[in-house]
Design a protein around this motif. Structure first.
Motif, mmCIF file in Angstrom:
data_model
loop_
_atom_site.group_PDB
_atom_site.id
_atom_site.type_symbol
_atom_site.label_atom_id
_atom_site.label_comp_id
_atom_site.label_asym_id
_atom_site.label_seq_id
_atom_site.Cartn_x
_atom_site.Cartn_y
_atom_site.Cartn_z
ATOM 1 N N GLY A 1 13.831 30.571 16.691
ATOM 2 C CA GLY A 1 12.831 31.441 17.303
ATOM 3 C C GLY A 1 13.094 32.903 17.021
ATOM 4 N N TRP A 2 12.035 33.685 17.068
ATOM 5 C CA TRP A 2 12.124 35.119 16.820
ATOM 6 C C TRP A 2 11.225 35.843 17.812
ATOM 7 C CZ3 TRP A 2 8.143 38.429 14.932
ATOM 8 C CH2 TRP A 2 8.567 39.732 14.647
ATOM 9 N N VAL A 3 11.768 36.874 18.451
ATOM 10 C CA VAL A 3 11.035 37.640 19.463
ATOM 11 C C VAL A 3 10.458 38.877 18.799
ATOM 12 C CG1 VAL A 3 11.177 38.838 21.662
ATOM 13 C CG2 VAL A 3 12.578 36.797 21.260
ATOM 14 N N SER A 4 9.142 39.025 18.861
ATOM 15 C CA SER A 4 8.484 40.188 18.273
ATOM 16 C C SER A 4 8.479 41.341 19.271
ATOM 17 C CB SER A 4 7.055 39.819 17.856
ATOM 18 O OG SER A 4 6.311 39.383 18.971
ATOM 19 N N GLN B 1 17.768 37.395 23.531
ATOM 20 C CA GLN B 1 18.263 36.024 23.621
ATOM 21 C C GLN B 1 17.148 35.135 24.181
ATOM 22 O OE1 GLN B 1 22.217 35.555 25.117
ATOM 23 N NE2 GLN B 1 21.806 33.559 26.009
ATOM 24 N N ILE B 2 17.009 33.975 23.578
ATOM 25 C CA ILE B 2 15.945 33.046 23.963
ATOM 26 C C ILE B 2 16.575 31.820 24.616
ATOM 27 C CG2 ILE B 2 13.945 31.744 23.163
ATOM 28 C CD1 ILE B 2 13.900 33.497 20.682
ATOM 29 N N THR C 1 7.959 33.517 18.385
ATOM 30 C CA THR C 1 7.538 32.677 17.268
ATOM 31 C C THR C 1 8.635 31.654 17.000
ATOM 32 O OG1 THR C 1 6.317 34.537 16.311
ATOM 33 C CG2 THR C 1 6.789 32.670 14.866
ATOM 34 N N VAL C 2 8.244 30.376 16.970
ATOM 35 C CA VAL C 2 9.230 29.305 16.918
ATOM 36 C C VAL C 2 8.931 28.390 15.732
ATOM 37 C CG1 VAL C 2 10.344 27.420 18.181
ATOM 38 C CG2 VAL C 2 9.423 29.375 19.436
ATOM 39 N N ASP C 3 9.984 28.070 14.962
ATOM 40 C CA ASP C 3 9.947 27.025 13.946
ATOM 41 C C ASP C 3 10.692 25.815 14.501
ATOM 42 O OD1 ASP C 3 8.570 28.395 11.953
ATOM 43 O OD2 ASP C 3 10.385 29.410 11.298
#
Length: 731
Positions: A601-604, A476-477, A610-612
């Motif tokens: 966003g996506w957590v690697s 979760q971000i 990584t955020v759009d």
């Protein structure tokens, strides 16, 4: 519809095939993996194909060229194998489009330069012409064409060359080319002349006939022959077939007639001295050229032999059995039946201590067990008994024990295990199966967090270990968002005048006073840019040179999009006047302006985020009329920016460049006097102010941490002081 109906004999035969214990019942599902057993005797090819399609639950589409009868026995694994083998036997061409199978006796391929490759077997010329016109996209007109079926095979030929070749035996047809199309013209006068005269020589001696001709129509030849023999005849269906290079010497009338009729697929019968000539199938003529051999079996039964004969040796149904005499009848040409006879003789040998044994499976399907048995354990291929879990094969005492021991190992019953999922759903598990799992072994339930796995205990344990790696909660971000609208001005200079330092008494009091405008501003963002940024922002807020449009905290699951929107909606009426009646009509419309922000966003795996970011800022201008019922829509301006960035947790992201220029018009007037026309210009004034603004977005993504993030005012100021004055770390 008639051509799609089975004949009564076909239906009875198919029913017997499906109900007989010699043929297993195949369910519609997964027919490609099941055996197909069907036997047809002199049935129409169209009926055989429709029966195969119905039995296998497949779609078969046939064109009008598919005709004739066939005798065929299906003993295949899978629908496509059966269809292709039957098509090869009947000289059919199969084309698969999506899930449908198109069957034809004509195969036409057209190259880019309009060269034709054609294969057709026993097809009416009209059907070939129609398909050629369709495939080549060329107009081909024709007079009534011959009704004789032809076989033609051409490669890389021009269309005109192909048409001339098709009608080379019918000289009354001429190919005419015009405007890129073709016309097949029939010369009726030439046809009549060929029928009446005919270039043929017939001699007789001692009731024997000698006949010779370079080229003559079939009907003219028959007419000349019967006139020479002074006999009566009737052709039931005349065809304009031309015969070439005919020469037969010293033949009786009936023998000569039989030879001529065989060459054009005709037969005859005699009634009251009159010869009735009629058309038959080519296969009926070929039957006379085949022989039948009877083989009496001495060591194995005829039924067992029929089950173990390889399919490729009996693809055309050459074999018939007689259970009463334990005999086999083999029919075909010498080339066809010789390999079959050699195979029968090789296996009809004394058993020498071997015997047939029945093996029964209890847990796994019999067809799976048969494929797993090592070939070294078997003397002959196993025969599966239809509708049972058993098979029969030839063994001796040693091999029987080998097979029993092997079946004991593989014929084990699998257990069902419940698998409880914590974070992912059952459909996600089935979509992304671990390597040790098979889709057929996993059964979902009504509970999306519960599935059942069927298999061995070891495979279940491996599956649990692999599921533990993928059944994890998505990160979760937490997004700290601050959006500031800053007014550009050269008069504001805070950097050179601002200073900070420690004091002995109340060390944070002076610092708190200088940052009092930031008490309610997000601490994470302000602290990320340092004390100078905080002081400048506090001063700008205090002097109304900056405005905070958004100051919030957003939470989202990794790889999911969230939207923040801070907008105003203005409604106005769009009024129109009808030209005829002069009546007014209006529609209420809306204009939405403000800030719309979309974040995904996506957590690697390494903890990076990584955020759009998609930011859209719109502003509504001033209304040109005070009457909102008839006002024109106000002007709007819109700015947008898209960015794709990658940052560590807690690392700030700044998005700027959203610049806007705003023009304000202010008017001052003396009451009453300023409203007088013309004279009022002396008592009023206008002032135009142009202001440039910049929208800046500050975004800090954090991997979610448990616990509350709320901080009261005193703690916030104390944290600021410790961070920027004492130099301590905030985290």
């Amino acid at each position: 519809m008639k051509k799609y109906l089975y004949s009564i004999s076909s239906i009875i035969l198919i029913s017997l095939c499906l109900s007989s214990p010699l043929f297993p019942q195949n369910s519609p599902e997964n027919t490609d993996e099941q055996n197909i057993y069907l036997d047809f005797r002199n049935q129409r090819i169209t009926d055989i194909l429709m029966a195969l399609a119905e039995f296998s639950n497949q779609s078969i589409i046939m064109d009008p060229s598919v005709s004739g009868n066939a005798t065929f026995r299906f003993a295949d694994t899978g629908f496509e194998n059966a269809l292709m083998r039957f098509a090869e036997y009947c000289n059919l061409f199969v084309t698969k489009k999506n899930t449908d199978y198109y069957i034809s006796k004509i195969d036409i391929r057209v190259s880019d330069d309009q060269r034709i490759t054609l294969n057709a077997d026993e097809v009416l010329p009209e059907l070939i012409i129609k398909k050629l016109s369709q495939e080549a996209q060329t107009t081909i007109l024709y007079d009534p064409l011959p009704q004789d079926r032809i076989t033609i095979r051409v490669q890389n030929a021009a269309i005109e060359e192909l048409l001339r070749l098709m009608f080379i035996k019918t000289p009354e047809y001429t190919v005419i080319t015009q405007n890129g199309g073709f016309y097949l013209k029939r010369d009726q006068a030439l046809l009549t002349e060929m029928r009446t005269t005919g270039n043929v020589r017939i001699d007789t001696a001692d009731d024997l006939f000698t006949i010779s001709s370079q080229k003559i129509l079939f009907s003219a030849l028959i007419d000349s022959l019967f006139k020479k023999a002074q006999k009566e005849y009737l052709i039931l269906n005349r065809t304009a077939v031309a015969l070439e290079n005919i020469f037969y010497e010293n033949k009786s009338f009936n023998d000569l007639l039989r030879i001529i009729l065989d060459s054009v697929n005709y037969d005859y019968t005699i009634e009251k001295g009159i010869y009735y000539i009629f058309e038959i199938q080519k296969r009926d003529i070929v039957k006379k050229l085949k022989e039948t051999v009877t083989i009496r079996l001495n060591h194995i039964s005829a039924e067992e032999l029929q089950n173990i004969i390889p399919t490729e040796l009996n693809s055309s149904g050459f074999i018939k059995i007689d259970r009463n005499t334990n005999s086999i009848f083999v029919t075909g040409s010498d080339e066809e039946i010789t390999p079959l006879i050699e195979f029968i003789n090789s296996i009809d040998m004394p058993l020498e201590g071997r015997y047939y044994k029945l093996f029964t499976l209890h847990n796994i399907p019999v067809k799976d067990a048969v494929t797993l048995i090592p070939k070294s354990f078997l003397f002959i291929p196993p025969v599966i008994l239809p509708n049972t879990s058993s098979f029969v094969t030839q063994v001796d005492a040693v091999n029987e024990q080998y097979i029993l021991d092997y079946l004991e190992i593989i014929d084990t019953k699998n257990r069902s295990y419940p698998v409880r999922l914590r974070y992912i759903k059952s459909d996600e598990l089935i979509r992304y199966l671990p390597p040790s799992a098979v889709k057929e072994n996993i059964a979902p339930t009504g509970d999306t967090s519960l599935v059942f796995y069927t298999g061995s205990e070891d495979s279940y344990n491996n599956l649990i270990k692999e599921i533990a790696l993928i059944d994890q909660p998505k990160p979760q971000i937490r997004y700290q968002l601050l959006v500031i609208q800053r007014q550009r001005s050269d008069n504001l200079k805070l950097g050179s005048d601002f200073s900070i330092g420690k004091t002995d008494a109340l060390p944070s009091a002076d610092f708190s006073a200088r940052l009092s405008n930031l008490v309610n501003v997000n601490f994470d963002i302000v602290s990320a840019f340092g004390i100078q940024f905080a002081a400048n922002l506090s001063a700008e807020l205090g002097m109304d040179r900056a405005k905070i449009l958004a100051d919030t905290t957003l939470n989202a699951i990794s790889d999911e999009e969230i939207t923040f929107q801070n907008t105003n909606t203005y409604r106005y009426r769009d009024v129109a006047i009808e030209a005829d009646s002069g009546l007014y009509s209006g529609t209420t419309r809306e204009i939405t302006s403000g800030l719309i922000l979309k974040i995904k966003g996506w957590v690697s795996g390494d903890g990076m985020v990584t955020v759009d970011v998609n930011a859209n800022v719109s502003k509504q201008g001033a209304i040109s009329s005070t009457d909102t019922s008839t006002a024109n829509p106000p002007p709007t301006s819109e700015k947008s920016v898209n960015t794709h960035v990658r940052a560590k947790s807690g690392q700030p992201i700044v998005i700027g460049g959203l610049l806007q220029s705003e023009t304000d018009l202010a008017e001052k007037r003396v009451p009453f006097l300023g409203s007088i026309p013309l004279l009022g210009l002396l008592f009023r004034s206008q002032q135009i102010t142009v202001t440039d603004t910049e929208l800046i977005i500050y975004l800090i993504p954090f991997l979610h941490k448990q616990g509350s993030s709320s901080i009261d005012m005193a703690k916030r100021m104390h944290t600021y002081y410790r961070t920027y004055i004492l130099g301590e770390k905030a985290y």
